[in-house]
Motif scaffolding. Structure first.
Motif, mmCIF file in Angstrom:
data_model
loop_
_atom_site.group_PDB
_atom_site.id
_atom_site.type_symbol
_atom_site.label_atom_id
_atom_site.label_comp_id
_atom_site.label_asym_id
_atom_site.label_seq_id
_atom_site.Cartn_x
_atom_site.Cartn_y
_atom_site.Cartn_z
ATOM 1 N N ASP A 207 17.266 67.577 38.337
ATOM 2 C CA ASP A 207 17.682 68.817 37.669
ATOM 3 C C ASP A 207 18.611 68.518 36.502
ATOM 4 O O ASP A 207 18.479 69.105 35.415
ATOM 5 N N TYR A 208 19.560 67.603 36.712
ATOM 6 C CA TYR A 208 20.510 67.279 35.650
ATOM 7 C C TYR A 208 19.798 66.603 34.484
ATOM 8 O O TYR A 208 20.060 66.919 33.311
ATOM 9 N N LYS A 210 16.775 66.971 33.514
ATOM 10 C CA LYS A 210 16.002 67.967 32.771
ATOM 11 C C LYS A 210 16.891 68.778 31.834
ATOM 12 O O LYS A 210 16.513 69.064 30.696
ATOM 13 N N THR A 211 18.097 69.122 32.298
ATOM 14 C CA THR A 211 19.002 69.895 31.436
ATOM 15 C C THR A 211 19.475 69.074 30.246
ATOM 16 O O THR A 211 19.772 69.633 29.179
ATOM 17 N N GLN A 212 19.537 67.747 30.409
ATOM 18 C CA GLN A 212 20.022 66.874 29.342
ATOM 19 C C GLN A 212 18.892 66.300 28.479
ATOM 20 O O GLN A 212 19.167 65.630 27.477
#
Length: 221
Positions: A207-208, A210-212
């Motif tokens: 998840d992290y 993907k956000t970055q």
């Protein structure tokens, strides 16, 4: 020159070397299955949940090293490499390491798992530089304790900076820095490098990443 850093367990390896070392010792009758399996499984779950007490884990995991001679441990480790580790070294992971080697990059495995277990694995990948948690030795015998800072979470950052300082370098001296990892426990170091790569990541890291906008790859065969 570029610097390529690799986490080991569930990143370059399709499994966890520390967990499988415990499983191997259970299978050959060195450790009691009922006790070891239950405790080891709980520590492993704590690790995945990001709440591992690294010092409690090391006290549990390193104790067996203090109960046997180095000669006996080395014999068992050679058997463990054949039975457990070589099958977890995938074609993709070996090809990735070779790609960075051919590029002339400085290669390093940086792992929370202790260096007794991981040094021969790094050698099998052809990687000379290893930062792992260091088991204490006195007069050639393991004491069952760790020495120095465990290379876990922020400890990986601390240990890497110290190692680079010994070489007269900093991260800024490299044209590009890479770090490949599967675990959200490695976010402190992943945030420092130029190119963090999530490898078969756990849900939190996925998840992290993907956000970055970090690359997400798989090294499973």
């Amino acid at each position: 020159m570029q610097l390529a850093l690799f986490d080991l367990d569930n990143t370059l390896l399709a499994g966890d070397s520390d967990y499988q070392w415990g499983q191997f010792l259970i299978e050959i009758g060195v450790l009691d299955r009922a006790i070891q399996q239950t405790v080891n499984d709980q520590f492993y779950q704590d690790y995945k949940d990001g709440k591992l007490d690294i010092y409690a884990f090391l006290e549990f995991q390193l104790k067996v090293l203090s109960l046997h001679s180095r000669e006996q441990l080395d014999t068992w480790h050679a058997q463990y490499m054949q039975k457990k580790i070589l099958p977890m070294m995938t074609k993709k992971s070996k090809a990735l390491v070779e790609k960075h080697r051919q590029n002339g990059d400085l290669l390093m495995i940086i792992t929370a798992t202790n260096s007794f277990v991981t040094k021969p694995i790094a050698t099998a990948f052809g990687i000379d530089n290893l930062i792992g948690t260091t088991p204490e030795e006195i007069d050639g015998k393991f004491t069952g304790k760790a020495t120095g800072i465990p290379s876990f979470q922020e400890g990986k950052v601390t240990r890497l900076h110290a190692w680079l300082a010994e070489q007269g370098k900093t991260l800024a001296d490299f044209e590009t820095t890479w770090f490949y990892s599967d675990s959200h426990n490695d976010l402190p170091l992943m945030k420092l490098v130029d190119k963090p790569i999530a490898v078969d990541p756990d849900p939190v890291l996925e998840d992290y990443a993907k956000t970055q906008g970090w690359p997400i790859i798989s090294l499973r065969s």
